[in-house]
Structures are given as structure tokens and as C-alpha cells.
Design a protein around this motif. Structure first.
Motif, mmCIF file in Angstrom:
data_model
loop_
_atom_site.group_PDB
_atom_site.id
_atom_site.type_symbol
_atom_site.label_atom_id
_atom_site.label_comp_id
_atom_site.label_asym_id
_atom_site.label_seq_id
_atom_site.Cartn_x
_atom_site.Cartn_y
_atom_site.Cartn_z
ATOM 1 N N ALA A 1 0.829 -1.205 0.000
ATOM 2 C CA ALA A 1 0.000 0.000 0.000
ATOM 3 C C ALA A 1 0.865 1.257 0.000
ATOM 4 N N ALA A 2 1.978 1.241 0.735
ATOM 5 C CA ALA A 2 2.877 2.393 0.770
ATOM 6 C C ALA A 2 3.635 2.555 -0.539
ATOM 7 N N THR A 3 3.921 1.447 -1.212
ATOM 8 C CA THR A 3 4.678 1.490 -2.459
ATOM 9 C C THR A 3 3.915 2.212 -3.564
ATOM 10 N N ALA B 1 2.093 -6.505 -9.673
ATOM 11 C CA ALA B 1 3.374 -6.469 -10.389
ATOM 12 C C ALA B 1 3.149 -6.493 -11.894
ATOM 13 N N ILE B 2 2.221 -7.322 -12.332
ATOM 14 C CA ILE B 2 1.907 -7.396 -13.770
ATOM 15 C C ILE B 2 1.322 -6.082 -14.258
ATOM 16 N N VAL B 3 0.411 -5.508 -13.480
ATOM 17 C CA VAL B 3 -0.213 -4.238 -13.875
ATOM 18 C C VAL B 3 0.830 -3.133 -13.987
ATOM 19 N N PHE C 1 15.591 -5.609 -8.059
ATOM 20 C CA PHE C 1 14.739 -5.954 -9.197
ATOM 21 C C PHE C 1 14.713 -4.820 -10.229
ATOM 22 N N SER C 2 14.208 -3.676 -9.849
ATOM 23 C CA SER C 2 14.232 -2.505 -10.731
ATOM 24 C C SER C 2 14.844 -1.378 -9.927
ATOM 25 N N ALA C 3 16.163 -1.466 -9.713
ATOM 26 C CA ALA C 3 16.870 -0.587 -8.791
ATOM 27 C C ALA C 3 16.609 0.878 -9.103
ATOM 28 N N ASN D 1 8.957 -0.893 -6.591
ATOM 29 C CA ASN D 1 8.360 -1.998 -7.336
ATOM 30 C C ASN D 1 7.838 -3.054 -6.371
ATOM 31 N N ILE D 2 6.844 -3.802 -6.807
ATOM 32 C CA ILE D 2 6.177 -4.774 -5.940
ATOM 33 C C ILE D 2 7.067 -5.971 -5.586
#
Length: 344
Positions: free
Chosen positions: A55-57, A178-180, A259-261, A265-266
Motif C-alpha cells: 500500500a505504501a509502495t 506487479a503485472i499491472v 529488481f528494478s533498482a 516496485n512490488i
């Protein structure tokens, strides 16, 4: 070769850290830590924190803060359990009411930020404080407990295939988000809104709409955290938000380093939450003092924010260098084309 190794290590560094923690404490306490029951317990106990961290992300992705999430989760936890145990409401009615209240809070935060132009930091700090006061008035500052019906604890205490239902539910939500975010236009527009809102607006992206929807989804996810916590414990504690806020934000910031530095990201958030949970569980098993956990959480949050900002600067510098190379290549191509052109 070194660049490839560095890229792989940077992308999956969080998984490496999680593996090191799990292996290290399993060696130190093989009879208790390195067991399936303990790993399953870590998974289950971290689910409320995970929902709050996710939720915070989401607001971070669109360039905003939401400091009301932990209070929203605690508010829903107290009222969900209280409405069932104290007022005798059916569980389904309590669930719907709590989710509706969270949705209203998300709308309030979003509209106050978009329409009134108030900083998200101030809006969500104020709304979270209001929620904390309301739940204290309702609970009287006391733990709410009683003879919990099976329907109340069904979600939190039921397993499927050896895994608690909250773990399975959290996995489905995490994969879907993550997909969205990574594979759809909606996700790309959210990241664009967070990186440069003015530029996103000029390209036709309705950034205000995305911001409001983001705050609504974040509030609902925080409510789910409160529902899961109440269902697992069958009781509610008014000061729950004090124990959930720091780990949730630590997970969100730490997740931005993998992951995506440099980008929230989830997948990174999910792994980071379990890094914190696995480490705290291990510290408890080796007999660390009770004050170690809050100190550890605070240190992790500080380090996570520092690392997230560092990776963001590295990402920006890399993008700038790539852009300069493209400009130089284009200029070189134009010069060669001009030199080969026949004289008039």
C-alpha cells in the motif's frame, strides 16, 4: 563480464540477502529456525506488514506519501473485531463497513491533495491522526477480545495446501499488481506521473485521476492488512499502528534497491518485507533483548532510504549518460551524412 555479473547481482541482491539471512540463522538455530513450521510462521506473521508495504509502495510510485496507512490498518483491525465481538454484527457486514470506511479515507486523501493542493505528507499525517483518535475513543485504549466466532478467524487461521490463506491471497495480489505496474499502460502512466508529473500531463496522462485512484487502492490494501490481522488474532490492539508503520515503510524503501533498482516496485517490496521479518525472527530466537527489534527496524528504514536514494541517483546518471551517447551518435551520423553529400 563484470558488468553482467554486477547487473545480475544488483537486480537480485534482495534475494541474495534473504538467502544469507535464512541460511545464517538456520545454522545458528537449526532445531527451531531452519524448519518449515518456522518459515511458514514468518510468512503468515508478515502478511499484514506486506499489505501495508505494498500500500505504501503505490503512492511512492506516483510521487506521493501516505502516512495514514498504518492508522487505517489499525482502525480497520479495531472496528472489524469490535463490530463482531462487541456489537454482534455479522462478519460480512463488518468487512463491508470497514472496507467502505477505508475507501472513503482514500478518497478524502486523494481529493484533498488534488483539489485543495495540500501536501500529501500533511494530508495523510492529519487523516491518520484523526483515525488514531477515533479508534482510541471507540476502544477506550483497551484490547478488544472475546469468544471469536469461526467466521471471524476463518481467513487468518485456515490453510490450503500447507499454506495459510492470507499468504496465498497476498501472493495473488502481489503478482497481479506487479503485472499491472510492469506490463500495462496503467503501470507505465503511474511511473510517468511519479517521475515527472508536469511532463506526463503534457502528454495527455490524467495524473490527478491516477493519483486519487492510487490513494483509494492503498487505503483498501491497508484495510485488508487490518482484516487479516484481526482474523488471525481474533482480537485487536489500539496501538497496532505503532508496530506496523516502520516495517512497512522499510519494506517499501528497501524494495526499491532490487529488481528494478531506483524504482519502487512490488517484487522488491515483497522480498524486502520478508528480509526484515526473517531477520527479526532470527534475532528473537538467538535471545536478542526486546529493544533490539525497534532499533533494528529503525536502522533498516534509515539504510533503506539511503540506498533507495543512492540507486535513484545512479539510475538518473545512467539515463543521462545514455542520452548523451544517443545525442553524440546522432551528431556523428549527421556530420558523416553532411560530409558525404555532393557539393552544390
Amino acid at each position: 563480464m563484470r558488468s553482467i555479473v554486477a547487473a545480475i547481482t544488483g537486480r537480485y541482491i534482495l534475494l541474495l540477502v534473504l538467502a544469507i539471512i535464512a541460511i545464517g540463522f538456520s545454522i545458528a538455530r537449526p532445531e527451531t529456525y531452519g524448519t518449515w513450521d518456522n518459515f511458514r510462521s514468518i510468512l503468515n506473521t508478515q502478511i499484514p506488514v506486506l499489505f501495508l508495504a505494498i500500500a505504501a509502495t503505490l503512492p511512492f510510485i506516483v510521487g506521493e506519501f501516505d502516512l495514514s496507512l498504518a492508522a487505517t490498518g489499525a482502525f480497520v483491525n479495531v472496528f472489524f473485531v469490535g463490530l463482531v465481538l462487541k456489537q454482534g454484527w455479522p462478519v460480512w457486514a463488518a468487512v463491508i463497513t470497514c472496507l467502505a470506511a477505508a475507501l472513503a479515507m482514500g478518497l478524502f486523501n486523494g481529493f484533498a491533495i488534488v483539489r485543495l493542493g495540500i501536501s500529501s505528507f500533511i494530508v495523510t499525517l492529519a487523516s491518520g491522526t484523526i483515525l488514531a483518535g477515533i479508534l482510541l475513543a471507540y476502544s477506550g485504549g483497551e484490547i478488544i477480545y472475546g469468544d471469536a466466532p469461526a467466521a471471524l478467524t476463518f481467513l487468518g487461521r485456515t490453510s490450503l495446501g500447507g499454506l495459510p490463506l492470507p499468504v496465498i491471497f497476498a501472493a495473488i495480489v502481489s503478482v497481479f499488481l506487479a503485472i499491472v505496474l510492469w506490463g500495462t499502460t496503467v503501470g507505465r502512466r503511474m511511473y510517468a506521473s511519479g517521475s515527472n508529473r508536469r511532463a506526463a500531463q503534457l502528454t495527455g496522462i490524467p495524473t490527478n485521476r491516477y493519483l486519487i485512484v492510487t490513494f483509494v487502492i492503498a487505503a483498501v490494501l491497508a484495510a485488508v492488512a487490518g482484516l487479516v490481522l484481526g482474523s488471525r488474532l481474533g482480537s485487536a490492539t489500539p496501538d497496532t499502528s505503532n508496530t506496523l508503520l516502520i516495517p512497512a515503510f522499510a519494506g517499501a524503501f528497501l524494495g526499491a534497491t532490487g529488481f528494478s533498482a531506483g524504482r519502487f516496485n512490488i517484487p522488491g517490496t515483497v522480498v524486502a518485507v520478508f528480509i526484515v521479518g526473517a531477520a527479526v525472527n532470527g534475532l528473537q530466537q538467538i535471545g536478542a533483548a526486546i529493544w533490539v527489534q525497534p532499533v533494528f527496524n529503525g536502522v533498516v528504514l534509515f539504510v533503506a532510504v539511503a540506498l533507495a536514494q543512492w540507486t535513484q541517483r545512479l539510475r538518473a546518471a545512467s539515463a543521462k549518460r545514455e542520452r548523451l551517447r544517443e545525442i553524440e551518435a546522432l551528431a556523428k551520423h549527421d556530420a558523416e551524412t553532411h560530409s558525404k553529400a555532393p557539393a552544390a
